[in-house]
Design a protein around this motif. Sequence first.
Motif, PDB file in Angstrom:
ATOM      1  N   VAL A 153      70.091  57.045  40.818  1.00  0.00           N
ATOM      2  CA  VAL A 153      70.981  58.085  41.357  1.00  0.00           C
ATOM      3  C   VAL A 153      70.170  59.349  41.629  1.00  0.00           C
ATOM      4  CG1 VAL A 153      72.877  59.660  40.758  1.00  0.00           C
ATOM      5  CG2 VAL A 153      73.117  57.213  40.315  1.00  0.00           C
ATOM      6  N   ARG A 154      69.324  59.732  40.686  1.00  0.00           N
ATOM      7  CA  ARG A 154      68.552  60.969  40.866  1.00  0.00           C
ATOM      8  C   ARG A 154      67.557  60.845  42.020  1.00  0.00           C
ATOM      9  NH1 ARG A 154      67.752  62.642  34.462  1.00  0.00           N
ATOM     10  NH2 ARG A 154      69.668  63.858  34.327  1.00  0.00           N
ATOM     11  N   HIS A 155      67.136  59.626  42.305  1.00  0.00           N
ATOM     12  CA  HIS A 155      66.211  59.426  43.443  1.00  0.00           C
ATOM     13  C   HIS A 155      66.965  59.073  44.726  1.00  0.00           C
ATOM     14  CE1 HIS A 155      62.157  59.604  41.468  1.00  0.00           C
ATOM     15  NE2 HIS A 155      63.005  59.784  40.481  1.00  0.00           N
ATOM     16  N   ARG A 156      68.284  59.189  44.647  1.00  0.00           N
ATOM     17  CA  ARG A 156      69.170  58.969  45.795  1.00  0.00           C
ATOM     18  C   ARG A 156      69.007  57.575  46.400  1.00  0.00           C
ATOM     19  NH1 ARG A 156      69.221  65.045  48.456  1.00  0.00           N
ATOM     20  NH2 ARG A 156      69.719  66.075  46.495  1.00  0.00           N
ATOM     21  N   ALA A 195      61.653  58.407  28.009  1.00  0.00           N
ATOM     22  CA  ALA A 195      60.654  59.469  27.834  1.00  0.00           C
ATOM     23  C   ALA A 195      60.861  60.641  28.789  1.00  0.00           C
ATOM     24  CB  ALA A 195      59.249  58.880  28.024  1.00  0.00           C
ATOM     25  N   TYR A 196      61.370  60.371  29.984  1.00  0.00           N
ATOM     26  CA  TYR A 196      61.408  61.433  31.007  1.00  0.00           C
ATOM     27  C   TYR A 196      62.805  61.671  31.591  1.00  0.00           C
ATOM     28  CZ  TYR A 196      56.402  60.372  30.967  1.00  0.00           C
ATOM     29  OH  TYR A 196      55.115  60.141  30.577  1.00  0.00           O
ATOM     30  N   CYS A 197      63.469  60.593  31.997  1.00  0.00           N
ATOM     31  CA  CYS A 197      64.700  60.791  32.776  1.00  0.00           C
ATOM     32  C   CYS A 197      65.895  60.865  31.829  1.00  0.00           C
ATOM     33  CB  CYS A 197      64.866  59.667  33.806  1.00  0.00           C
ATOM     34  SG  CYS A 197      65.798  60.219  35.244  1.00  0.00           S
ATOM     35  N   ARG A 198      65.836  61.875  30.966  1.00  0.00           N
ATOM     36  CA  ARG A 198      66.893  62.065  29.975  1.00  0.00           C
ATOM     37  C   ARG A 198      67.997  62.914  30.590  1.00  0.00           C
ATOM     38  NH1 ARG A 198      63.266  61.816  24.944  1.00  0.00           N
ATOM     39  NH2 ARG A 198      64.821  63.060  23.873  1.00  0.00           N
ATOM     40  N   ARG A 202      62.751  65.441  32.636  1.00  0.00           N
ATOM     41  CA  ARG A 202      61.421  66.036  32.462  1.00  0.00           C
ATOM     42  C   ARG A 202      60.538  65.634  33.638  1.00  0.00           C
ATOM     43  NH1 ARG A 202      60.810  64.301  26.079  1.00  0.00           N
ATOM     44  NH2 ARG A 202      62.386  65.734  25.302  1.00  0.00           N
ATOM     45  N   CYS A 203      60.949  66.094  34.814  1.00  0.00           N
ATOM     46  CA  CYS A 203      60.271  65.663  36.043  1.00  0.00           C
ATOM     47  C   CYS A 203      58.821  66.139  36.092  1.00  0.00           C
ATOM     48  CB  CYS A 203      61.012  66.172  37.275  1.00  0.00           C
ATOM     49  SG  CYS A 203      62.720  65.591  37.363  1.00  0.00           S
ATOM     50  N   ASP A 204      58.529  67.283  35.480  1.00  0.00           N
ATOM     51  CA  ASP A 204      57.186  67.857  35.601  1.00  0.00           C
ATOM     52  C   ASP A 204      56.097  66.879  35.214  1.00  0.00           C
ATOM     53  OD1 ASP A 204      58.183  70.104  36.547  1.00  0.00           O
ATOM     54  OD2 ASP A 204      57.855  71.354  34.758  1.00  0.00           O
ATOM     55  N   THR A 205      56.349  66.107  34.170  1.00  0.00           N
ATOM     56  CA  THR A 205      55.310  65.193  33.695  1.00  0.00           C
ATOM     57  C   THR A 205      55.626  63.733  34.021  1.00  0.00           C
ATOM     58  OG1 THR A 205      56.462  65.240  31.576  1.00  0.00           O
ATOM     59  CG2 THR A 205      54.532  66.674  31.788  1.00  0.00           C
ATOM     60  N   CYS A 206      56.731  63.478  34.710  1.00  0.00           N
ATOM     61  CA  CYS A 206      57.181  62.098  34.945  1.00  0.00           C
ATOM     62  C   CYS A 206      56.340  61.399  36.014  1.00  0.00           C
ATOM     63  CB  CYS A 206      58.650  62.116  35.372  1.00  0.00           C
ATOM     64  SG  CYS A 206      59.287  60.464  35.699  1.00  0.00           S
ATOM     65  N   PRO A 207      56.006  60.132  35.805  1.00  0.00           N
ATOM     66  CA  PRO A 207      55.236  59.386  36.812  1.00  0.00           C
ATOM     67  C   PRO A 207      55.978  59.224  38.137  1.00  0.00           C
ATOM     68  CG  PRO A 207      55.567  58.056  34.808  1.00  0.00           C
ATOM     69  CD  PRO A 207      56.287  59.352  34.605  1.00  0.00           C
ATOM     70  N   LEU A 208      57.294  59.445  38.144  1.00  0.00           N
ATOM     71  CA  LEU A 208      58.048  59.240  39.393  1.00  0.00           C
ATOM     72  C   LEU A 208      58.319  60.536  40.156  1.00  0.00           C
ATOM     73  CD1 LEU A 208      60.589  56.410  38.530  1.00  0.00           C
ATOM     74  CD2 LEU A 208      58.309  56.280  39.513  1.00  0.00           C
ATOM     75  N   ARG A 209      57.760  61.621  39.695  1.00  0.00           N
ATOM     76  CA  ARG A 209      57.965  62.888  40.406  1.00  0.00           C
ATOM     77  C   ARG A 209      57.470  62.771  41.858  1.00  0.00           C
ATOM     78  NH1 ARG A 209      56.679  69.074  38.753  1.00  0.00           N
ATOM     79  NH2 ARG A 209      56.785  69.871  40.867  1.00  0.00           N
ATOM     80  N   TRP A 210      56.395  62.031  42.021  1.00  0.00           N
ATOM     81  CA  TRP A 210      55.818  61.853  43.345  1.00  0.00           C
ATOM     82  C   TRP A 210      56.828  61.254  44.331  1.00  0.00           C
ATOM     83  CZ3 TRP A 210      56.388  56.722  42.767  1.00  0.00           C
ATOM     84  CH2 TRP A 210      56.112  55.915  43.854  1.00  0.00           C
ATOM     85  N   ASP A 211      57.720  60.371  43.847  1.00  0.00           N
ATOM     86  CA  ASP A 211      58.707  59.739  44.734  1.00  0.00           C
ATOM     87  C   ASP A 211      59.759  60.754  45.173  1.00  0.00           C
ATOM     88  OD1 ASP A 211      59.996  57.187  45.877  1.00  0.00           O
ATOM     89  OD2 ASP A 211      61.612  58.028  44.668  1.00  0.00           O
ATOM     90  N   LEU A 212      60.181  61.619  44.246  1.00  0.00           N
ATOM     91  CA  LEU A 212      61.144  62.671  44.619  1.00  0.00           C
ATOM     92  C   LEU A 212      60.543  63.556  45.697  1.00  0.00           C
ATOM     93  CD1 LEU A 212      62.575  64.111  41.250  1.00  0.00           C
ATOM     94  CD2 LEU A 212      63.743  62.623  42.868  1.00  0.00           C
ATOM     95  N   GLU A 213      59.322  64.000  45.439  1.00  0.00           N
ATOM     96  CA  GLU A 213      58.681  64.936  46.376  1.00  0.00           C
ATOM     97  C   GLU A 213      58.437  64.278  47.728  1.00  0.00           C
ATOM     98  OE1 GLU A 213      56.488  67.814  43.112  1.00  0.00           O
ATOM     99  OE2 GLU A 213      55.367  66.133  43.952  1.00  0.00           O
ATOM    100  N   LEU A 219      64.146  68.673  42.610  1.00  0.00           N
ATOM    101  CA  LEU A 219      64.111  68.199  41.222  1.00  0.00           C
ATOM    102  C   LEU A 219      65.487  68.390  40.606  1.00  0.00           C
ATOM    103  CD1 LEU A 219      60.724  69.539  39.788  1.00  0.00           C
ATOM    104  CD2 LEU A 219      61.183  67.447  41.058  1.00  0.00           C
ATOM    105  N   PRO A 220      66.070  67.327  40.046  1.00  0.00           N
ATOM    106  CA  PRO A 220      67.394  67.477  39.430  1.00  0.00           C
ATOM    107  C   PRO A 220      67.302  68.315  38.164  1.00  0.00           C
ATOM    108  CG  PRO A 220      66.542  65.267  39.036  1.00  0.00           C
ATOM    109  CD  PRO A 220      65.540  65.966  39.914  1.00  0.00           C
ATOM    110  N   ARG A 221      68.361  69.024  37.853  1.00  0.00           N
ATOM    111  CA  ARG A 221      68.356  69.846  36.634  1.00  0.00           C
ATOM    112  C   ARG A 221      69.017  69.088  35.491  1.00  0.00           C
ATOM    113  NH1 ARG A 221      65.556  73.593  37.743  1.00  0.00           N
ATOM    114  NH2 ARG A 221      65.597  74.744  39.696  1.00  0.00           N
TER     115      ARG A 221
END
Length: 222
Positions: A153-156, A195-198, A202-213, A219-221
Amino acid sequence: MRRRLLRIYHRLYRRLGPQGWWPGRSRFEVIVGAILTQNTNWGNVEKAIRQLRGARALTPSAMSALSRHRLATLIRPAGTFAVKTRRLQNFLAFLRTRYGGNLRRMFRDEPARLRDALLGVSGIGPETADSILLYAGNMPVFVIDAYTKRILVRHRLISPEAAYHEVQALFMNHLPQDTQLYNEYHALLVAVGKAYCRSTPRCDTCPLRWDLEGHGIPLPRR
Ligand code: SF4
């Protein structure tokens, strides 16, 4: 879509490595774990499994021989133990009546037929049934859980209203039918979810941040 899903998988695998799922010494132990893990964390399930192992109750015949009270006592650490005792006994009754108590016979059944049959067991829903098929039966069925849905959902990639079967179809219609891929992919998504998508991501350190960008998604809050 296929390309994006595979890129996500490879990125996670590179960053997080193999997850070694499902931790279990036998197919029956995996099934028991899949039922006990409903609404609790894995640490509690491990305690219950250790008690069952200590009582030599981790085979269908040995567990069937236990009284309801004894089984409930052994699985108490997994929480809601009265409900889970009933669910384990429902599964054992199903295995006995439909497959003569024989797991090998059960897993010789055709995956879609077996899935339908498992869903007919009171207390076994789609996530538990699919975990049994994939992790105990080595059948190519993608497991969906709350972590998977939240990440998608967060990655649409899906709408928040998407039903279980729709999320599952996204993976199964676009990825090769590959048991090992499905096994590892689900485990990796759970690792990211924990670990990250709580609830506060915690997008800053998440391995999937690159996909959002890469897809211009803010970045979802929450
Ligand atoms: S980048 Fe953010 S939204 Fe995406 S999975 Fe990671 S924590 Fe969740």
